[in-house]
Design an enzyme around this catalytic site. Structure first.
Site: not given
Ligand code: NAD
Ligand code: TYD
Length: 349
Positions: A36, A85-86, A132, A156, A158, A160, A195, A289
């Site tokens: 959470l 963490e997305s 992806d 992020y 990197a 994943k 997002k 980037g």
């Protein structure tokens, strides 16, 4: 009864996966393991919280001792790992928290699964849900396939990519049974409003500027979240051990075109004059980037497992807009809290 732990089940995609599994598989016992964080929200899954085959466990995957004890206690048969963490922008300002959750957290889950499965791997499965973005950026042509070389550009992606490599390494080195998928950008209900799509829906409702990064000509391949959850169910049950699948919407949009479509739908839904929401578009400083283009070749999962998206983008976007308009309390509960503070800081200048 099969015991399955789904990590990150209070987040955006995880909540759809938990809902699908709890409803579709009453014979499974589903554990939703989630810390959470700012992105986790139990309001995403109130409709299934009292189901007899569902248990929520609050806990941090970075805490190895806690994870080891949880796996030892419950002896899970399957892991669907979505906790992460997305958000790319947050990874630029705080990369270390992405290493902790996405890399070390994944390692802790791999170690715990390896320990409890060491004497009998039969029927066990570790499913790592990835992105992806690990493939880096495409130019104007081409698509990411399962054999595209990893070339991550953001902290992020990197993190994943690193976790994907550890999953494969545990498969090769210790024989851990795993499947892995790399999916394109999701959208739909319960998407956290930092997002692009939910942020812009919320800002249009509130007549706030729509911050389009750079020239807006960045391309993403969008997939309705419920179609992703269906693909995850399929891969978990029918995917080939130690294999990977790309999941995508066959649905590329330049950001600016998507934003204009969203503005048009919102004007119609809110009864505003055509063109009103587009006036909120504000071109802002680019993301450092910033990957130019993502696009997935999803032919492998289509041919081998028979999966394809069930809704068009126009249908999915309309469903999404309707959901946000019908669930403004959900939205307000988020934007009035910690996230509002982060958002104000990010866009103060
Ligand atoms: P999200 O940010 O909405 O949810 C993440 C969830 O993980 C939250 O509920 C959060 O509380 C939980 N969490 C975070 N850190 C944790 C920790 N240390 N311990 C336990 N729980 C923790 O993310 P999402 O968009 O639902 O993405 C889910 C997964 O799918 C991620 O692994 C992401 O990389 C992957 N993915 C996302 C997309 C997308 O478009 N959103 C596309 C492809 C792949
Ligand atoms: P996002 O939803 O953050 O997903 P990702 O970075 O994982 O693809 O962003 C989608 C695209 O929209 C990406 O090209 C960045 C862009 N974007 C904006 O232009 N403005 C915004 O405020 C946000 C959040 C994203």
């Amino acid at each position: 009864m099969k015991k399955i732990v789904i990590t990150g089940g209070a987040g955006f995609i995880g909540s759809h996966v938990v809902r699908l599994f709890v409803k579709k598989y009453p014979e499974y016992q589903i554990f939703n393991l989630d810390a959470l964080t700012y992105a986790g929200n139990l309001e995403n899954i109130t409709d299934i919280e009292n189901e007899p085959n569902y248990t929520f466990v609050k806990g941090d995957i970075v805490d190895a001792a806690f994870i080891d004890a949880l796996f030892a206690e419950h002896q899970f048969d399957g892991v669907l790992h979505l906790a992460a963490e997305s958000h790319v922008d947050r990874s630029i300002t705080d990369p270390l928290s992405f290493v902790k959750t996405n890399v070390i957290g994944t390692m802790n889950l791999l170690n715990a699964a390896k320990t409890i499965w060491k004497d009998d791997m039969e029927g066990k499965r570790f499913y790592h849900i990835s992105t992806d973005e690990v493939y880096g950026s495409l130019g104007a042509e081409g698509l990411f396939t399962e054999t595209t070389a990893y070339d991550p550009n953001s902290p992020y992606s990197a993190s994943k990519a690193s976790s994907d490599h550890f999953v494969r390494a545990y498969g090769e080195t210790y024989g851990l049974p795993y499947v892995l998928t790399n999916c394109s950008n999701n959208y739909g209900p319960f998407h956290f409003p930092e997002k692009l799509i939910p942020l812009f829906i919320n800002n249009i409702i509130q007549n706030k500027p729509l911050p389009v990064y750079g020239n807006g000509k960045y391309t993403r391949d969008w997939l309705f979240v419920e179609d992703h959850a269906v693909a995850i169910d399929l891969v978990f049950h029918e995917g080939v051990n130690h294999d990977t699948y790309n999941i995508g919407g066959f649905n590329e949009w330049q950001n600016i075109d998507l934003v204009k479509l969203l503005c048009k739908i919102m004007d119609e839904k809110l009864g505003r004059e055509a063109g009103t929401s587009e006036q909120l578009i504000s071109y802002v400083k680019d993301r450092p980037g910033h990957d130019l283009r993502y696009a997935i070749d999803a032919n492998k999962i289509n041919k081998e497992l028979g999966w394809k998206p069930s809704v068009t983008f126009e249908e999915g976007l309309e469903k999404t807009v309707n959901w946000y308009l019908d669930n403004q309390t959900w939205l307000n509960n988020i934007t009035s809290g910690e996230y509002a503070t982060y958002y104000e800081k990010q866009y103060a200048n």
